[in-house]
Design an enzyme around this catalytic site. Sequence first.
Site, PDB file in Angstrom:
ATOM      1  N   HIS A  67       0.848  -1.211   0.000  1.00 37.39           N
ATOM      2  CA  HIS A  67       0.000   0.000   0.000  1.00 37.39           C
ATOM      3  C   HIS A  67       0.869   1.242   0.000  1.00 37.39           C
ATOM      4  O   HIS A  67       0.423   2.323  -0.348  1.00 37.39           O
ATOM      5  CB  HIS A  67      -0.966  -0.003   1.190  1.00 37.39           C
ATOM      6  CG  HIS A  67      -0.301   0.161   2.521  1.00 37.39           C
ATOM      7  ND1 HIS A  67       0.533  -0.792   3.050  1.00 37.39           N
ATOM      8  CD2 HIS A  67      -0.324   1.176   3.407  1.00 37.39           C
ATOM      9  CE1 HIS A  67       0.981  -0.364   4.208  1.00 37.39           C
ATOM     10  NE2 HIS A  67       0.492   0.825   4.459  1.00 37.39           N
ATOM     11  N   ARG A  68       2.112   1.082   0.435  1.00 38.64           N
ATOM     12  CA  ARG A  68       3.136   2.117   0.298  1.00 38.64           C
ATOM     13  C   ARG A  68       4.365   1.420  -0.286  1.00 38.64           C
ATOM     14  O   ARG A  68       4.635   0.269   0.056  1.00 38.64           O
ATOM     15  CB  ARG A  68       3.552   2.676   1.660  1.00 38.64           C
ATOM     16  CG  ARG A  68       2.452   3.369   2.418  1.00 38.64           C
ATOM     17  CD  ARG A  68       2.528   4.871   2.193  1.00 38.64           C
ATOM     18  NE  ARG A  68       1.638   5.587   3.071  1.00 38.64           N
ATOM     19  CZ  ARG A  68       0.333   5.749   2.866  1.00 38.64           C
ATOM     20  NH1 ARG A  68      -0.238   5.211   1.800  1.00 38.64           N
ATOM     21  NH2 ARG A  68      -0.412   6.426   3.710  1.00 38.64           N
ATOM     22  N   LYS A  72       9.584  -2.583   2.895  1.00 34.25           N
ATOM     23  CA  LYS A  72      10.844  -2.410   3.638  1.00 34.25           C
ATOM     24  C   LYS A  72      10.961  -3.450   4.725  1.00 34.25           C
ATOM     25  O   LYS A  72       9.981  -3.815   5.371  1.00 34.25           O
ATOM     26  CB  LYS A  72      10.807  -1.003   4.275  1.00 34.25           C
ATOM     27  CG  LYS A  72      12.100  -0.554   4.878  1.00 34.25           C
ATOM     28  CD  LYS A  72      13.029   0.032   3.871  1.00 34.25           C
ATOM     29  CE  LYS A  72      14.392   0.337   4.470  1.00 34.25           C
ATOM     30  NZ  LYS A  72      15.206  -0.890   4.689  1.00 34.25           N
ATOM     31  N   ASP A 101       4.571   5.932  11.383  1.00 34.50           N
ATOM     32  CA  ASP A 101       4.424   6.829  10.235  1.00 34.50           C
ATOM     33  C   ASP A 101       5.634   6.857   9.309  1.00 34.50           C
ATOM     34  O   ASP A 101       6.106   7.927   8.916  1.00 34.50           O
ATOM     35  CB  ASP A 101       4.126   8.266  10.709  1.00 34.50           C
ATOM     36  CG  ASP A 101       2.663   8.434  11.066  1.00 34.50           C
ATOM     37  OD1 ASP A 101       1.833   7.728  10.458  1.00 34.50           O
ATOM     38  OD2 ASP A 101       2.359   9.246  11.953  1.00 34.50           O
ATOM     39  N   LYS A 108      10.279  -8.772   4.404  1.00 37.11           N
ATOM     40  CA  LYS A 108      11.360  -9.380   5.202  1.00 37.11           C
ATOM     41  C   LYS A 108      11.988 -10.501   4.409  1.00 37.11           C
ATOM     42  O   LYS A 108      11.322 -11.144   3.599  1.00 37.11           O
ATOM     43  CB  LYS A 108      10.783  -9.955   6.495  1.00 37.11           C
ATOM     44  CG  LYS A 108      11.829 -10.138   7.572  1.00 37.11           C
ATOM     45  CD  LYS A 108      12.085  -8.825   8.264  1.00 37.11           C
ATOM     46  CE  LYS A 108      12.940  -8.952   9.484  1.00 37.11           C
ATOM     47  NZ  LYS A 108      12.734  -7.804  10.379  1.00 37.11           N
ATOM     48  N   SER A 365      16.338   3.926   8.939  1.00 33.10           N
ATOM     49  CA  SER A 365      16.458   3.444   7.554  1.00 33.10           C
ATOM     50  C   SER A 365      15.723   4.393   6.604  1.00 33.10           C
ATOM     51  O   SER A 365      16.181   4.670   5.495  1.00 33.10           O
ATOM     52  CB  SER A 365      15.840   2.049   7.409  1.00 33.10           C
ATOM     53  OG  SER A 365      16.751   1.063   7.811  1.00 33.10           O
TER      54      SER A 365
END
Length: 473
Positions: A67-68, A72, A101, A108, A365
């Site tokens: 969704h974003r 990560k 946020d 992963k 990060s």
Amino acid sequence: MADHHNGLSFLESVDHMVDRALLSMDLAPDVAEAIKACNAVIQVKFPVKIRGKVQIFSGWRAVHSTHRLPAKGGIRFAPCVDQNEVEALAALMTYKCAIVDVPFGGSKGGLMIDPRQYDRDEMQLITRRFTLELVRKGFLNPATNVPAPDMGTGQREMAWMADTYKHLNPDDINYTACVTGKPVEHGGIQGRTEATGRGLQYALQEFFRHPDEVKAAGMEPDLAGKRVVVQGFGNVGYHAAKFLQEENDCRIIGVIDRHGMLHNAAGIDVEVAYRYRVEHRSFKDFAGGEYTENGAKGLESECDILIPAALEGQISADNAARIQARLIIEAANGPVTFEADQILNKRGVVIIPDAYANAGGVIVSYFEWIRNLSHIRFGRMQRRFDEVRGHYQIEALESLTGKVLPQALKDKIDAGASELDLVRSGLDDSMRQAFQGILEVRNGNEKITDLRTAAYVTAIRKIARSYLDVGIY
Ligand code: GLU
């Protein structure tokens, strides 16, 4: 990993926690299912010739949510990695990023390997080969999927991965942003190595700024003097213990590693113990405390704050009833199983959950990724300007008042922020804001009594919002 979770796999344990949060929400079941589902997972098997013999390695990368973007999350190198674990950890990354946020999806990776069995050159060969697989299959890219260090990996592996990506994509101007946690000389950011431990410290500081929370945990106010036991003395456990001792006057009374536990009711000198362990590979015969071989029992020691910073599933239905800490702050991912979580909640033990407590790593990060995309170190254009402006402010104050400001104050006013100052400030702010958001959610819903459920509700609301805004297709 199923055995650690008393029948529930790690992934099931995470899903149960999410389901519990959903019970206190009014979310359409199909949206909830869409949020919970793992978007993609690959398994790769590849051969590497080691000492004249071909060995086959197995690795995974799971993308839980997109969704974003980028998705990560770290890559771990450990002998016990499997797909279930990687999927559970990827899901945790989704919720973690939403809670603090950080505008990323969750991912992963894992490679089944015992890094201690290989020398540096062999590790480089294996890491580069694994990276090649991930890049070729679209699971490593600065725009869509950005790994980072995790258990068994660090700056060294990230540098090899970034370099492999660069050679495969020489025309990608943003190649350094393909992984985070790199050495500073190779596009890394100041403060990334300490970030998870530092974030944990900031989370505890924020918790102690809320007297009602501290009281509800059955503790006296003030972080100073609290007796702390840390399980796991890797990067995260070491940094958390070090900062809490040096800057918050906590008493680190126990440190547990895979061989046993070091205990000292008067407090362990973290730095000295750490150096001893690097040299001797264990705490055995260390003069600064008593050593016992039963590390698992150490989790049950009398203390105020317990920091599990090792593997998942360490606090389970088997030992949850015997935990004596009043507050558990989860530095590892998934150290408390779903069943243990229920037992501890009933007993009134407060848990600051992993998806919030250990988010410092991914927060920094995020800063590193932005630094890489902007191709400039934070503060580079501003620092001297701020110093000069501070200097003028001092001059103005002194000439208006006719007094000379104390030197210590002058030094503070005319100091320009370094990259490390900015990273710490951004990390502290993110941890504070996120904790306040979690409390707000808990206090606004009488069905929610624990911080973990509140953290998940916070995350799910944000993710659901983004799905509903753009539609699911
Ligand atoms: N491996 C870390 C974690 O579990 C960091 C992930 C990242 O920086 O992307 O949160």
